[in-house]
Write a protein that holds these residues in place. Structure first.
Motif, PDB file in Angstrom:
ATOM      1  N   MET A   1     -15.258 -29.473 -17.008  1.00 32.79           N
ATOM      2  CA  MET A   1     -14.841 -28.889 -15.733  1.00 32.79           C
ATOM      3  C   MET A   1     -15.826 -27.835 -15.232  1.00 32.79           C
ATOM      4  O   MET A   1     -16.533 -27.243 -16.028  1.00 32.79           O
ATOM      5  N   THR A   2     -15.818 -27.608 -13.949  1.00 27.38           N
ATOM      6  CA  THR A   2     -16.751 -26.628 -13.395  1.00 27.38           C
ATOM      7  C   THR A   2     -16.131 -25.228 -13.380  1.00 27.38           C
ATOM      8  O   THR A   2     -14.923 -25.077 -13.484  1.00 27.38           O
ATOM      9  N   ALA A   3     -17.014 -24.243 -13.240  1.00 25.17           N
ATOM     10  CA  ALA A   3     -16.560 -22.854 -13.274  1.00 25.17           C
ATOM     11  C   ALA A   3     -17.189 -22.028 -12.164  1.00 25.17           C
ATOM     12  O   ALA A   3     -18.344 -22.238 -11.796  1.00 25.17           O
ATOM     13  N   ILE A   4     -16.391 -21.089 -11.665  1.00 27.10           N
ATOM     14  CA  ILE A   4     -16.879 -20.048 -10.762  1.00 27.10           C
ATOM     15  C   ILE A   4     -17.055 -18.820 -11.646  1.00 27.10           C
ATOM     16  O   ILE A   4     -16.107 -18.441 -12.352  1.00 27.10           O
ATOM     17  N   LEU A   5     -18.234 -18.246 -11.648  1.00 34.51           N
ATOM     18  CA  LEU A   5     -18.473 -17.121 -12.558  1.00 34.51           C
ATOM     19  C   LEU A   5     -18.383 -15.769 -11.848  1.00 34.51           C
ATOM     20  O   LEU A   5     -18.854 -15.630 -10.722  1.00 34.51           O
ATOM     21  N   LEU A  59     -20.378 -18.209 -29.046  1.00 35.62           N
ATOM     22  CA  LEU A  59     -19.707 -18.095 -27.744  1.00 35.62           C
ATOM     23  C   LEU A  59     -20.048 -19.283 -26.833  1.00 35.62           C
ATOM     24  O   LEU A  59     -19.179 -19.795 -26.133  1.00 35.62           O
ATOM     25  N   VAL A  60     -21.294 -19.743 -26.885  1.00 31.98           N
ATOM     26  CA  VAL A  60     -21.672 -20.919 -26.088  1.00 31.98           C
ATOM     27  C   VAL A  60     -20.802 -22.118 -26.493  1.00 31.98           C
ATOM     28  O   VAL A  60     -20.243 -22.815 -25.636  1.00 31.98           O
ATOM     29  N   ASP A  61     -20.657 -22.344 -27.801  1.00 28.79           N
ATOM     30  CA  ASP A  61     -19.810 -23.445 -28.281  1.00 28.79           C
ATOM     31  C   ASP A  61     -18.369 -23.288 -27.815  1.00 28.79           C
ATOM     32  O   ASP A  61     -17.732 -24.255 -27.387  1.00 28.79           O
ATOM     33  N   ALA A  62     -17.859 -22.055 -27.892  1.00 30.63           N
ATOM     34  CA  ALA A  62     -16.468 -21.800 -27.484  1.00 30.63           C
ATOM     35  C   ALA A  62     -16.299 -22.059 -25.987  1.00 30.63           C
ATOM     36  O   ALA A  62     -15.279 -22.605 -25.557  1.00 30.63           O
ATOM     37  N   ILE A  63     -17.309 -21.696 -25.189  1.00 28.71           N
ATOM     38  CA  ILE A  63     -17.235 -21.929 -23.738  1.00 28.71           C
ATOM     39  C   ILE A  63     -17.209 -23.435 -23.459  1.00 28.71           C
ATOM     40  O   ILE A  63     -16.395 -23.927 -22.675  1.00 28.71           O
ATOM     41  N   ILE A  64     -18.086 -24.173 -24.132  1.00 24.04           N
ATOM     42  CA  ILE A  64     -18.155 -25.627 -23.919  1.00 24.04           C
ATOM     43  C   ILE A  64     -16.821 -26.283 -24.306  1.00 24.04           C
ATOM     44  O   ILE A  64     -16.270 -27.084 -23.543  1.00 24.04           O
ATOM     45  N   THR A  66     -13.873 -24.905 -24.417  1.00 27.30           N
ATOM     46  CA  THR A  66     -12.835 -24.496 -23.463  1.00 27.30           C
ATOM     47  C   THR A  66     -12.943 -25.301 -22.171  1.00 27.30           C
ATOM     48  O   THR A  66     -11.946 -25.802 -21.658  1.00 27.30           O
ATOM     49  N   LEU A  67     -14.170 -25.440 -21.665  1.00 26.61           N
ATOM     50  CA  LEU A  67     -14.347 -26.174 -20.401  1.00 26.61           C
ATOM     51  C   LEU A  67     -13.973 -27.643 -20.568  1.00 26.61           C
ATOM     52  O   LEU A  67     -13.392 -28.241 -19.655  1.00 26.61           O
ATOM     53  N   GLU A  68     -14.256 -28.206 -21.731  1.00 26.06           N
ATOM     54  CA  GLU A  68     -13.892 -29.615 -21.975  1.00 26.06           C
ATOM     55  C   GLU A  68     -12.379 -29.806 -21.975  1.00 26.06           C
ATOM     56  O   GLU A  68     -11.883 -30.864 -21.595  1.00 26.06           O
ATOM     57  N   GLY A  69     -11.661 -28.760 -22.383  1.00 32.87           N
ATOM     58  CA  GLY A  69     -10.202 -28.847 -22.448  1.00 32.87           C
ATOM     59  C   GLY A  69      -9.496 -28.585 -21.125  1.00 32.87           C
ATOM     60  O   GLY A  69      -8.275 -28.690 -21.051  1.00 32.87           O
ATOM     61  N   GLU A  70     -10.261 -28.229 -20.093  1.00 33.40           N
ATOM     62  CA  GLU A  70      -9.628 -27.895 -18.810  1.00 33.40           C
ATOM     63  C   GLU A  70      -9.663 -29.085 -17.858  1.00 33.40           C
ATOM     64  O   GLU A  70     -10.671 -29.783 -17.765  1.00 33.40           O
ATOM     65  N   SER A  71      -8.568 -29.268 -17.117  1.00 35.31           N
ATOM     66  CA  SER A  71      -8.536 -30.397 -16.178  1.00 35.31           C
ATOM     67  C   SER A  71      -8.819 -29.943 -14.748  1.00 35.31           C
ATOM     68  O   SER A  71      -8.962 -30.743 -13.837  1.00 35.31           O
ATOM     69  N   ASP A  72      -8.907 -28.635 -14.551  1.00 39.30           N
ATOM     70  CA  ASP A  72      -9.161 -28.105 -13.212  1.00 39.30           C
ATOM     71  C   ASP A  72     -10.333 -27.123 -13.305  1.00 39.30           C
ATOM     72  O   ASP A  72     -10.680 -26.671 -14.394  1.00 39.30           O
ATOM     73  N   ARG A  73     -10.934 -26.793 -12.151  1.00 36.80           N
ATOM     74  CA  ARG A  73     -11.986 -25.769 -12.187  1.00 36.80           C
ATOM     75  C   ARG A  73     -11.388 -24.441 -12.628  1.00 36.80           C
ATOM     76  O   ARG A  73     -10.193 -24.201 -12.464  1.00 36.80           O
ATOM     77  N   VAL A  74     -12.221 -23.580 -13.196  1.00 36.71           N
ATOM     78  CA  VAL A  74     -11.731 -22.296 -13.696  1.00 36.71           C
ATOM     79  C   VAL A  74     -12.644 -21.166 -13.213  1.00 36.71           C
ATOM     80  O   VAL A  74     -13.762 -21.410 -12.736  1.00 36.71           O
ATOM     81  N   VAL A  84     -22.897 -19.510 -19.871  1.00 34.93           N
ATOM     82  CA  VAL A  84     -22.191 -20.720 -19.436  1.00 34.93           C
ATOM     83  C   VAL A  84     -23.230 -21.802 -19.098  1.00 34.93           C
ATOM     84  O   VAL A  84     -24.208 -21.526 -18.410  1.00 34.93           O
ATOM     85  N   PRO A  85     -23.041 -23.043 -19.615  1.00 36.00           N
ATOM     86  CA  PRO A  85     -24.034 -24.096 -19.346  1.00 36.00           C
ATOM     87  C   PRO A  85     -24.221 -24.339 -17.843  1.00 36.00           C
ATOM     88  O   PRO A  85     -23.245 -24.449 -17.104  1.00 36.00           O
ATOM     89  N   TYR A  86     -25.483 -24.416 -17.455  1.00 34.47           N
ATOM     90  CA  TYR A  86     -25.874 -24.548 -16.042  1.00 34.47           C
ATOM     91  C   TYR A  86     -25.089 -25.615 -15.291  1.00 34.47           C
ATOM     92  O   TYR A  86     -24.618 -25.399 -14.173  1.00 34.47           O
ATOM     93  N   SER A  87     -24.911 -26.792 -15.926  1.00 37.91           N
ATOM     94  CA  SER A  87     -24.300 -27.925 -15.223  1.00 37.91           C
ATOM     95  C   SER A  87     -22.828 -27.684 -14.893  1.00 37.91           C
ATOM     96  O   SER A  87     -22.264 -28.351 -14.036  1.00 37.91           O
ATOM     97  N   SER A  88     -22.194 -26.705 -15.559  1.00 42.27           N
ATOM     98  CA  SER A  88     -20.777 -26.417 -15.279  1.00 42.27           C
ATOM     99  C   SER A  88     -20.607 -25.387 -14.168  1.00 42.27           C
ATOM    100  O   SER A  88     -19.497 -25.145 -13.716  1.00 42.27           O
TER     101      SER A  88
END
Ligand SMILES: Nc1ncnc2c1ncn2[C@@H]1O[C@H](COP(=O)(O)OP(=O)(O)O)[C@@H](O)[C@H]1O
Ligand SMILES: [Mg+2]
Length: 189
Positions: A1-5, A59-64, A66-74, A84-88
């Motif tokens: 999922m994508t993220a607004i930072l 923390l990078v692993d934990a972010i990845i 977490t984002l994989e487990g989300e069905s909506d943007r966060v 946070v990985p660039y592509s997200s």
């Protein structure tokens, strides 16, 4: 999922602004501070500087995960948004605060003199936005001066800057303070 930072120096209003924005957009906030604790990514406590040191790979692993487990943007808020990985990343908003105001906010938070000075200096130099630009590039990084804004107004500004062709200014406190002849006051020797 994508993220607004939502990033920035401590005291610039990340947590408060992210909570308001989340309510407005009806999406979830992930706090990187909470995530690092929950995922066991705090490598050590630097008691002398009164700060925690983060295991960045963890923390990078934990972010990845977490984002994989989300069905909506966060919304992801915290001090380490550049991990946070660039592509997200949809867009990164770096909250900026005039060093004099930041100093007041951090002092009233009960931070030690050293910790106030360290964070104020980081804001003068612009560490957070430089790191964000290095990770995500100029077009994805937006700065907002929160000095004279309420957290609600700052969240409104983010909604406005989410629009396709939005632009935001860059802030350089170093230049401003130097022109005002008071840069020395905000940098330790
Ligand atoms: N735009 C603002 N104007 C005035 N005070 C603010 C603003 N944003 C945050 N604050 C205050 O500054 C402090 C730090 O806010 P917080 O959201 O905890 O920042 P951060 O998460 O970036 O460390 C809080 O006491 C908060 O109420
Ligand atoms: Mg916070």
């Amino acid at each position: 999922m994508t993220a607004i930072l939502v990033g920035g120096t401590p005291g610039t209003g990340k947590s408060e602004v992210a909570a308001i924005l989340a309510e407005r957009l009806k999406i979830k906030v992930i706090s990187l501070g909470d995530l690092s604790k929950k995922a066991g990514c705090i490598a050590e406590e630097d008691t002398e500087r009164d700060t925690e040191i983060i295991d960045e790979d963890c923390l990078v692993d934990a972010i990845i995960d977490t984002l994989e487990g989300e069905s909506d943007r966060v919304i992801i808020e915290g001090h380490y948004i550049d991990l946070v990985p660039y592509s997200s990343v949809e867009r990164a908003f770096v909250l900026r605060t005039h060093p004099a105001t930041l100093k007041e906010r951090l002092t009233s938070r009960g931070y030690s003199k050293e910790k106030v000075a360290e964070n104020v200096e980081a804001e003068v130099i612009g560490v957070c936005q430089m790191d964000a630009i290095e990770s995500f590039g100029e077009p994805k990084v937006f700065e907002i001066d929160t000095t004279d804004l309420t957290p609600t107004e700052t969240a409104d500004k983010i909604v406005e800057l989410m629009k396709p062709r939005a632009r935001s200014p860059r802030y350089d406190w170093m230049e401003l303070l130097e022109n005002e002849g008071r840069l020395d006051k905000f940098l330790s020797d």
